[in-house]
Design an enzyme around this catalytic site. Sequence first.
Site, PDB file in Angstrom:
ATOM      1  N   HIS A   1       9.727  15.522 -29.410  1.00 10.93           N
ATOM      2  CA  HIS A   1      10.279  14.241 -28.479  1.00 10.93           C
ATOM      3  C   HIS A   1      10.413  12.933 -30.027  1.00 10.93           C
ATOM      4  O   HIS A   1       9.453  12.332 -29.971  1.00 10.93           O
ATOM      5  CB  HIS A   1       8.722  13.745 -27.625  1.00 10.93           C
ATOM      6  CG  HIS A   1       8.728  15.276 -26.813  1.00 10.93           C
ATOM      7  ND1 HIS A   1       9.334  15.605 -26.094  1.00 10.93           N
ATOM      8  CD2 HIS A   1       6.986  15.694 -26.374  1.00 10.93           C
ATOM      9  CE1 HIS A   1       8.326  16.405 -24.814  1.00 10.93           C
ATOM     10  NE2 HIS A   1       7.658  16.521 -25.529  1.00 10.93           N
TER      11      HIS A   1
ATOM     12  N   LYS B   1      51.083   7.966 -17.723  1.00 10.23           N
ATOM     13  CA  LYS B   1      51.293   7.245 -16.758  1.00 10.23           C
ATOM     14  C   LYS B   1      52.288   7.289 -15.706  1.00 10.23           C
ATOM     15  O   LYS B   1      51.530   6.536 -14.529  1.00 10.23           O
ATOM     16  CB  LYS B   1      52.195   5.251 -17.331  1.00 10.23           C
ATOM     17  CG  LYS B   1      52.416   4.406 -16.061  1.00 10.23           C
ATOM     18  CD  LYS B   1      52.335   2.883 -16.838  1.00 10.23           C
ATOM     19  CE  LYS B   1      53.330   1.997 -15.858  1.00 10.23           C
ATOM     20  NZ  LYS B   1      53.532   0.521 -15.683  1.00 10.23           N
TER      21      LYS B   1
END
Length: 527
Positions: free
Chosen positions: A279, A140
Site C-alpha cells: 500500500h 475541426k
Amino acid sequence: MTDLVAIRRALISVSDKTGMLDLARVLHAHGVELLSTGGTSGMIREAGLPVRDVSDVTGFPEMMDGRVKTLHPKVHGGLLALRDDAEHVAAMNTHGIEAIDLLVVNLYPFEETVAKGADYDTCIENIDIGGPAMIRAASKNHAFVAVVTDPADYADLLAQLDANKGATPLAFRQHLALTAYSRTAAYDTAVSTWLAGAIGETTPRYRSFAGKLAQGLRYGENPHQSAAFYTNGSNRPGVATAKQWQGKELSYNNINDTDAAFELVAEFSAGPACAIIKHANPCGVGQGKTLTEAYQRAYQCDQTSAFGGIVALNQPLDAATAEEIVKIFTEVVIAPGASDEARAIFAAKKNLRLLTTDALPDAGKGNLAFRQVAGGFLVQDSDVDTIKAADLKVVTKRAPTEAELADLLFAWKVAKHVKSNAIVYVKDGATVGVGAGQMSRVDSTRIAARKAEDMADVLGLPQSPTIGSVVASDAFFPFPDGLLTAAAAGATAVIQPGGSMNDQAVIDAADAEGLAMVFTGQRHFRH
C-alpha cells in the site's frame, strides 16, 4: 452531418514512416490521389506509386529548411472547407482549391529529441508547426475529413475503407479527431514543459500534463472506479519502461506500489538491497552481502505485511533470491534484470509478475509531481534531495558511533519514502520497525515498536530488534514524548530534521537518555 464520406484525395506527411508505404499502396488501390511532402513524397515515388508534391499544389517550393511547406490556403482550404456550404464550394472553385478527404500526419519527434538530451537549438528545430496546424484544421472539419496521427490507427482506417467501399463513417472520424486533438495537446504540453525547464521557469502562467495511453486497467484503487495508465515519454527506468516477463496485467495499485518500491530501492546503490512495499509504504528494507540476504532481512521486518507485497531489488534477480521470494505470495517483483534461472523459477508462479529494467532510476533526479484538488492541482518538484554524513549536525552530548551513523543514514533514506508521520527503526542495515501514516508522531513511534515486538515473537528472538537500533523521524519531534517512546523501545540514536520551538527540550531529553541525535535541517513529509 454526413455519415459516409468517400476518400478521393489524401495528404500524407509523416516523420515516423512506420507502415506508411503499406498504407499508401492500399489507398492507391482504392483510387485515392496521394499528395505528400519532402522525404515522405520521395519514399512513395520510389515505391512506384503516383504522388503529387504539395509544392506543386500550392505553387510554392518548400523553403526555410522545410519550416514553410504546408502553411498555404490550398492546403488548409482543402482541409477546412465545408463541402455542403455553397459559399465554401464557390471559394474552392474560384481559387482552385481541391478537397482533401484524408490527412495522415505524425509530428516531428520532439519528445524523443528531449529525452535524448539534445541541446536547446536542436530541440527548437524539432518543434513541428505545419503538422499541428494541419491536424487541428482536419480535426475541426471531421464532418468531412478523416485525420490519422498515429501509425497504430492505420489498420483501423483500412478496415473502415474496406467495410465502407472506400469511405469513412462519421463515428470513426469523430474518434480520429479526438485522438488528433489529444495528440496536439500532448505535443504542446511537452514543448511548454521543456521550455519552462530550459529557461528555469518554475511557475509558468499555464501548466498542463499529458500522456499516452499505455494500458486500460480493469479498475482503479477499487472495483467501482474506472482507470487507465498513461506514460509521459520519460526514459526514466521504472514501471512505465519496464519489460514484463510473466503474470497478469498490472493493476492500478500494482503500478502505484511498484513505482514506490523501485524509487525507494534506487536510494541504495552500494551493495545488494531490497525493498518490500505494501500500500505504497515500505514494510521492510534491507541490505546484505548478497541479494538473497538483503531480501531475507527486508522480509524479517514485517512478514505479515510482506505477504502479497511488491518486491524491488537494486541488482539483477538471481536464482537463489528467486527461490526465497516464491516461498510466499508476492504480487510483483521489479529489478534491473533477471537471470534465465531466476525466470525459470518464477515461471512456475503464473500470477507473479516479473518486471525488469535496464537500470535503476537516478535517485538524485525526478519528475514534477502533481496532485489534483477541487478546482485545480498542486505541482512540486519530486523529493530527490539526499543527505550525507557531512551534512548532519550533532546536537547531543554524545555523537553517534560509526555503526550508528551508517544506520541513521540508512533509516533517513527509508523515512523519505514512508507516509507521514513516518518513524523508521533500523538495526545493522535493515529496517526492524516502520510506523506510517499516523496523525500523531507518537503513535507512529509506538506502532513501529509494536511491529518489531511482534516480529521478535515470530522469529523467536529473545528481545525486540529495536533494542540497540537507531530511529529516523521524517519531521521534527514537536515534544520529547515521541523521542522518549523511541528510547523506551531501545533506540540509541536519532536522526530528525530539527526546527521545532521545543528542540532544546527534545535535545535535553535525548541527553538524559544517553541518546545520540543528529539534525538534518531537511524535512521529508510524504502525504
